[in-house]
Enzyme design. Sequence first.
Site, mmCIF file in Angstrom:
data_model
loop_
_atom_site.group_PDB
_atom_site.id
_atom_site.type_symbol
_atom_site.label_atom_id
_atom_site.label_comp_id
_atom_site.label_asym_id
_atom_site.label_seq_id
_atom_site.Cartn_x
_atom_site.Cartn_y
_atom_site.Cartn_z
ATOM 1 N N ASP A 399 1.645 -1.747 -3.018
ATOM 2 C CA ASP A 399 2.134 -3.121 -3.051
ATOM 3 C C ASP A 399 1.292 -3.985 -3.988
ATOM 4 O O ASP A 399 0.075 -3.807 -4.090
ATOM 5 C CB ASP A 399 2.079 -3.695 -1.626
ATOM 6 C CG ASP A 399 2.505 -5.135 -1.553
ATOM 7 O OD1 ASP A 399 3.672 -5.415 -1.893
ATOM 8 O OD2 ASP A 399 1.681 -5.990 -1.164
ATOM 9 N N GLU A 452 4.379 -1.213 -7.406
ATOM 10 C CA GLU A 452 5.101 -2.470 -7.562
ATOM 11 C C GLU A 452 4.268 -3.324 -8.523
ATOM 12 O O GLU A 452 3.337 -3.999 -8.113
ATOM 13 C CB GLU A 452 5.276 -3.189 -6.224
ATOM 14 C CG GLU A 452 6.086 -4.463 -6.358
ATOM 15 C CD GLU A 452 5.780 -5.499 -5.290
ATOM 16 O OE1 GLU A 452 6.590 -6.420 -5.131
ATOM 17 O OE2 GLU A 452 4.732 -5.400 -4.629
#
Length: 716
Positions: A399, A452
């Site tokens: 993330d 990401e």
Amino acid sequence: MIANLPEEAYAIVEGRHADPFRYLGPHQENDRTVVRAFLPEASMVDAVDEHGGTATLERVHDAGLFVGLLPNGSGRYQLRARFGETTVDLDDPYRFPPILTDFDLYLLGEGTHQRLYDKLGAHPLTLDGVDGIAFVVLAPNAQRVSVVGDFNFWNPRRHPMRVRGSGYWELFVPRALAGDHYKFDIIGPHGQQLPLKSDPLAFAAEMRPDTASVVVDPARLSHPRPAPPAINALTSPMSIYEVHLGSWRRKDDNQWLSYRELAEVLPAYVRDLGFTHVEFLPVNEHPFDGSWGYQPTGLFAPTSRFGTPEDFIALIDACHRENIGVLLDWVPGHFPDDPHGLANFDGTALYEHANPLQGRHMDWGTLIYNYGRTEVVNFLVSNALFWLERYAVDGLRVDAVASMLYLDYSRPAGGWIPNKFGGRENLEAIDFLRRFNTEVYAKFPHATTAAEESTAWPQVSRPVEYGGLGFGYKWNMGWMHDTLDYISKDPIYRKHHHGEILFGLQYAFSENFILPLSHDEVVHGKRSLIGRMPGDAWQRFANLRAYYSFMFAHPGKKLMFMGCEFAQEREWNHDRSLDWHLLEQPEHQGIQALIRDLNGLYRRLPALHQLDCDGYGFEWIVTDDADRNVFAWIRKGNDARARCLVVANFSPSVYHDYRVRVPFPGKWREVLNSDSAHYGGSNVGNIGEVQTLDQLVPELSLSLPPLGVIFLTPED
């Protein structure tokens, strides 16, 4: 009470001794063995040797400090303590040898111990024939650390730990059990009492709002069966169903489904729709439901909201039985400042930066890991390996990578500290990500990692040895933003934004991309995907069908957040179930049927997946028809005839006799049409197949459905 006790005795009684083994337990004095024990609330204590000999220890301090001689000079012994009317035989924790070996300490000191989870935390252990739990925690700046829990009435004076090299504190607690709750009681470097701390390496934790760690016996965790080894390969189809476990489905009283209840329904649903993988939003223990798991405090513990570690393994196993890969969202970029967590863990900035210009995330109010500390990097890399080994997950999606890579991420001018070269790149974070990927692929070559990463940072998914970060895949955030912007516009204006569809192919093969329609696109006022579509009700669903078809025809692996597969109308709400009742309506059934068929086609046709990450696998055919909002391209597989023609009409008009050149003469079958009545469309199409008009310059005359996408393949 004897008046002339040494200072060490008072340090024990007052709970501030940094090395209790130096005073407590057995000690040779001349030819005798002196035993010292600290047992608050005990009125009498005897030392009982292995032959049954007994000697009464003298109470030398009213707080419960006892001293005496072993009856037979040396050897094993127990303490027989009297608490009120109850007599209890206890094993003295201060008679046992060290837990960490010298080699462990060496590896821990240099930050290369790759299996922290085998040594740190809480582990069932048998020492000298006695069963108990070994506790080990890092707190290099603490003056004193005690383990407290169910086994000692949460009394910090009962089990002070000893410090070993590099600041690791350890203690073997006899007769502590799996299932016991515990925390660490820490006195900081300036003598300050810290809040009770949860174990950073705990394998389980209490259900929020309680925050104690829970002892787990790793031997009881059965190993899930593996997924097929090629499931993550660049040449394999990868279609990911992104799931928040707490809101996919709920019970009638709005309670969560447990891991085991999810195991009964989720894998079968994912298999039925044809997805190859599930990706779970973070399952690590976290205190705040509204963080969706992205602010974890227990990186090694699956959240207790839905059950135990054994239950989570059952869910993974159920997915693998259906040949579904399991990916976990993983958050090594930041952590919350909850007092029981990692923040100020030993009274100093142990896991984070001391300077808020480096250590606090401006957007989320969270703390940023200090990647310059070997202990922190070792902790995070070990955590990644832990999930891949112990839970047999098939990959990790990291993330917020952009926030890790840039020192000035979301910071104003003057609100950040440059690196040693004066730049804004976080050099330590880069080194960490490269080490993380290197170690993951070295130990788990069939696993995958995905980033990401929302900027143009180069070579995110290129090997470390070639200067890349080493990820297997990168989320294509640019594609998502551009194409959603295009499809959300009224068709009459799309010709002015024709380049938003074309631009993605300028860089489509610079990385190994995943095309993400993630949870972030259906929250915070962005509306659901169907809610973004322009036009009347029919056009909205036609637009969404066309957009999904375009996505599956575009190079790159696929990711879709739960609810998007049946056109959830509301924005996602983590506090309630998806609106499954919408599937009673034909238009929502049609979207779901389309996703099922798109997944099936994507998996079945090598042209649609084999060269997802290779420019050879794509060829534009029509790029210049902006006035009619039409695009056409060829997708290719490795075989010479593995070809698929895709024609997208993002206009509400029907176009007949639309000419498109193709690589082979002969018949071309229309294998999928997003405008099919089966999906809720108007059924404009090509009656199943089309014959080329000219054998020398093969060309098809097609009927293009309104707001539709068609897929055609050459007949053998």
